[in-house]
Motif scaffolding. Structure first.
Motif, mmCIF file in Angstrom:
data_model
loop_
_atom_site.group_PDB
_atom_site.id
_atom_site.type_symbol
_atom_site.label_atom_id
_atom_site.label_comp_id
_atom_site.label_asym_id
_atom_site.label_seq_id
_atom_site.Cartn_x
_atom_site.Cartn_y
_atom_site.Cartn_z
ATOM 1 N N ASP A 27 14.325 -64.970 116.332
ATOM 2 C CA ASP A 27 13.203 -65.583 115.652
ATOM 3 C C ASP A 27 11.979 -64.683 115.660
ATOM 4 O O ASP A 27 10.998 -64.971 114.991
ATOM 5 C CB ASP A 27 12.858 -66.926 116.307
ATOM 6 N N ARG A 330 10.323 -73.560 109.153
ATOM 7 C CA ARG A 330 11.606 -73.272 109.807
ATOM 8 C C ARG A 330 12.321 -74.564 110.171
ATOM 9 O O ARG A 330 13.538 -74.678 110.030
ATOM 10 C CB ARG A 330 11.385 -72.419 111.058
ATOM 11 N N THR A 331 11.562 -75.540 110.641
ATOM 12 C CA THR A 331 12.171 -76.828 110.983
ATOM 13 C C THR A 331 12.782 -77.483 109.755
ATOM 14 O O THR A 331 13.875 -78.064 109.826
ATOM 15 C CB THR A 331 11.114 -77.751 111.606
ATOM 16 N N HIS A 334 16.047 -75.575 108.981
ATOM 17 C CA HIS A 334 17.084 -75.838 109.977
ATOM 18 C C HIS A 334 17.490 -77.306 110.009
ATOM 19 O O HIS A 334 18.611 -77.630 110.393
ATOM 20 C CB HIS A 334 16.601 -75.427 111.365
ATOM 21 N N THR A 337 20.870 -78.711 107.675
ATOM 22 C CA THR A 337 22.125 -77.970 107.725
ATOM 23 C C THR A 337 23.358 -78.837 107.868
ATOM 24 O O THR A 337 24.460 -78.331 107.806
ATOM 25 C CB THR A 337 22.099 -76.980 108.894
ATOM 26 N N ALA A 359 19.542 -73.515 106.626
ATOM 27 C CA ALA A 359 19.906 -72.579 107.691
ATOM 28 C C ALA A 359 20.590 -73.354 108.801
ATOM 29 O O ALA A 359 20.159 -74.451 109.162
ATOM 30 C CB ALA A 359 18.677 -71.853 108.233
ATOM 31 N N PRO A 361 21.649 -74.406 112.567
ATOM 32 C CA PRO A 361 20.801 -74.470 113.759
ATOM 33 C C PRO A 361 20.813 -73.164 114.544
ATOM 34 O O PRO A 361 21.855 -72.522 114.705
ATOM 35 C CB PRO A 361 21.449 -75.599 114.577
ATOM 36 N N LYS A 362 19.631 -72.753 114.981
ATOM 37 C CA LYS A 362 19.422 -71.573 115.830
ATOM 38 C C LYS A 362 19.723 -70.260 115.123
ATOM 39 O O LYS A 362 19.678 -69.195 115.756
ATOM 40 C CB LYS A 362 20.253 -71.672 117.115
ATOM 41 N N GLU A 414 24.105 -68.815 107.475
ATOM 42 C CA GLU A 414 24.949 -69.260 108.578
ATOM 43 C C GLU A 414 25.373 -68.068 109.427
ATOM 44 O O GLU A 414 25.240 -66.912 109.001
ATOM 45 C CB GLU A 414 26.183 -69.983 108.034
#
Length: 691
Positions: A27, A330-331, A334, A337, A359, A361-362, A414
């Motif tokens: 990140d 970003r939240t 994410h 997904t 996107a 997660p993580k 991904e």
């Protein structure tokens, strides 16, 4: 995990470097802007050069001692590595680890051919060698490059292990956990056998003896002077002759040079094309050092469609720009997904319109690392005869699937499949709501599918690397109860060092997950069986709900180890306990002890994360849980797998010992405590307990 580091010190010998958790490393990889004097990049230049200098060392060029030589070359190479690693744009202190990963990557892959300087011009000061430093540096030169890099990150940069793992991962090494663990083991070995404490190791490695910024110049000998003078004349003559020869011989051919690299290059990949996209030739994988997504050829009917490929890359870059420094964005990306979820994703604007971005997660939503690899560009026929245009781009750790269907445009980021001939054998091209179709690796020669419930395998035809749609019956089962029920793919490959078919599970993500199995009589230290064996198919048929829960993590592989099978109080039929271990991207993992009771849903009785349990590094395990008997009362149950020789359970001071399975007396009022469980192997060593 800290919210943000303080500025890393410019003097590595006086203060520890920035330390953040590995989960945050990617990140911190947004595309930086142009470097200007006084930026963090230049403030930390000396630290980066020292890291490059130490990583560049090997047994052919000792760092110290009477046999030390070529120090001049390593100093020059270290500075060259860092200067070539510096981005064109400004970085912040939060992005120091991103910059460190670039330096480590380039230091680990220096140019194969460099011009050696004649004679000896300089070396770090002081000249005097310390016996302790000689032993330390001699040991450092014998380490494999990734282990040496992990050691330097731990000792010199003083990164926490998770940060060091993140840096090595971003630098492109597989198995960074293993390399960092080996680096930590070497740090301890030097302390135990050589008497050099970790603090002393860092003091020596951050001192003048290994400082490529401070050099003692030496007078050249006569041989060096003669070579230098002759070299100037020879270089001038060579340049003139080479210019004439190259111009006369190669210029007519340049216009006809194909835009695609047809033969293998480094690691089987091609060079970036003028548009910044890397295309790979059809036969490049045959010369690859390892079989991974990076060695896949560029395929599809639209690979020459510049507008499509550019739109795919622009959407990835637009997502990176929209989320840089914006946690809410970003939240949003994410949070959308889940293939079955209703979240709308993040709308990003590109030069050709709005694209909906998702996107996993993580997964970092930063720009591609290096030139993006064009994996596929073509058209897919979906449900009802609808057509979607798909372009797949990838970098070292991620896959981006860009899709246009009518007026809808989306991009999904991904994790890339693991760098393994099995895991990197197929990726999903179709949308989660469409019949599943896959792009398969060039080493795949047969693909079959079926549902998790079992039955016959169904042949899937492959045309130009793309499979036919998976039959609808392989996606769901009538008794699945809403749990994941397939599809499974059975792959057979050639020229990949894999001699048996293996099973991949489509959990709804772009990368697929390899499924494997171990019987109660074996342990993870032995070779695993495929999930398609009779016992493996039976074990996996009851794990659909758990597999569905894992889908959001995009596991590379999932092992089902049947630790124990037998009867429990109140049940006459067989109950099975399975340790399920999922290997996740970024070297994370999840472990669950799952109880499989006939005619009842599978239930996880114990879980753990980022652990060695149920892996080749911990092939023995004890599992403890409370069991509610159908006839009434609660029993504490402890069982074990692998080389466990003794179990000991203490409940409220009452001790029980035995082997294999321990079941307490009934507790009518429910679980009681405290409970202490201890397991040992034949040598009396403690065995980890999962409870």
């Amino acid at each position: 995990m800290s919210s943000g580091p303080a500025e890393p010190p410019s003097d590595p010998s006086t203060e520890p470097p920035v330390a953040r958790s590995a989960g945050a490393v990617p990140d911190r990889l947004p595309v930086p802007s142009r470097v200007r004097p006084g930026t963090p990049t230049q403030r930390h230049y000396d630290r980066l050069v020292r890291v490059a200098y130490l990583v560049l060392a090997d047994s052919t060029e000792p760092l110290a001692g009477p046999g030390r030589r070529a120090t001049d070359q390593r100093i020059a190479r270290a500075h060259r590595v860092v200067r070539w690693s510096l981005p064109w744009r400004q970085v912040t202190d939060d992005e120091y680890l991103w910059l460190l990963a670039r330096v480590v990557r380039r230091a680990a892959n220096p140019p194969r051919f460099t011009v050696a300087l004649p004679g000896h011009w300089g070396r770090p000061v002081p000249e005097e060698d310390d016996p302790q430093s000689d032993r330390l540096l001699a040991a450092l030169t014998t380490l494999p490059t990734p282990v040496r890099a992990g050691y330097v990150l731990l000792v010199v940069e003083q990164l926490p292990p998770r940060d060091a793992i993140g840096v090595l991962h971003e630098a492109g090494w597989p198995d960074p956990v293993v390399h960092v663990a080996a680096g930590a083991a070497e740090r301890q070995r030097l302390a135990d056998t050589e008497g050099i404490t970790p603090a002393r190791q860092r003091h020596l490695l951050t001192g003048p003896l290994t400082d490529p910024m401070t050099v003692r110049l030496r007078p050249p000998d006569q041989r060096t002077v003669r070579w230098a003078r002759l070299g100037r004349l020879a270089a001038l003559a060579t340049v003139l002759l080479a210019t004439v020869a190259v111009t006369a011989t190669l210029s007519p051919r340049l216009a006809r040079f194909p835009p695609e690299v047809a033969g293998p290059a480094v690691d089987g990949t091609g060079a970036p094309a003028p548009d910044g996209i890397r295309r790979v030739g059809d036969q490049a994988w045959r010369g690859a050092a390892r079989l991974s997504l990076a060695s896949w050829p560029t395929r599809g009917s639209r690979t020459d469609d510049t507008a499509l490929v550019t739109a795919a890359l622009d959407s990835w870059l637009a997502l990176a720009e929209a989320t840089a420094g914006d946690p809410a964005a970003r939240t949003a990306a994410h949070g959308a997904t889940d293939p079955d979820g209703a979240a709308a994703g993040l709308a990003v604007r590109t030069g050709t319109g709005v694209v909906t971005a998702f996107a996993a997660p993580k997964v970092p939503v930063t720009a591609p690392v290096g030139a993006a690899h064009l994996v596929y560009a073509g058209e897919l026929t979906g449900a009802g005869g609808s057509t979607a245009t798909v372009a797949v781009l990838a970098d070292v750790s991620r896959v981006a699937v860009f899709r246009t269907a009518g007026a809808d445009r989306s991009v999904r980021i991904e994790p890339a499949p693991a760098a393994d001939a099995r895991a990197a054998s197929a990726i999903r091209l179709s949308a989660p709501t469409e019949p599943a179709r896959y792009l398969v690796a060039p080493w795949v020669r047969q693909v079959q599918s079926r549902s998790l419930a079992g039955g016959q395998w169904h042949e899937l035809a492959v045309r130009s690397g793309v499979t036919d749609p998976v039959p609808a019956g392989h996606h769901a089962a009538a008794d699945s109860g809403g749990c994941w029920a397939g599809p499974l793919l059975r792959m057979q490959v050639t020229e990949a060092g894999v001699d048996r078919p293996f099973t991949l599970a489509d959990l709804g993500r772009v990368p697929l997950s390899r499924l494997s199995y171990l019987s109660p009589q074996r342990d993870p230290g032995q070779s695993v069986d495929d999930a398609d064996t009779p016992a493996g198919a039976r074990a996996w048929s009851g794990l659909g709900c758990l597999a569905g829960e894992l889908s959001g993590h995009a596991p590379h592989s999932v092992l089902a180890w049947e630790v124990w099978a037998g009867t429990l109080p109140g049940r006459a039929d067989e109950v099975r306990l399975t340790c399920v271990r999922a290997e996740l991207p970024r070297d994370a993992n999840l472990v669950a002890a799952v109880l499989l009771v006939p005619d009842a849903p599978a239930r996880a009785v114990a879980t753990a994360a980022d652990t060695r349990l149920c892996s080749p590094l911990a092939p023995a395990v004890a599992v403890a849980w409370w069991w509610e008997s159908p006839t009434g009362g609660w029993h504490h149950v402890t069982t074990s797998g692998g080389a466990v020789a003794q179990l000991e359970v203490t409940i409220r001071g009452q001790r029980q010992q035995g082997t294999g399975l321990l079941v307490s007396a009934a507790h009518p009022d429910g679980p009681v405590g405290p409970v202490r469980v201890r397991a040992t192997d034949q040598a009396g060593r403690a065995v980890a307990v999962l409870d």
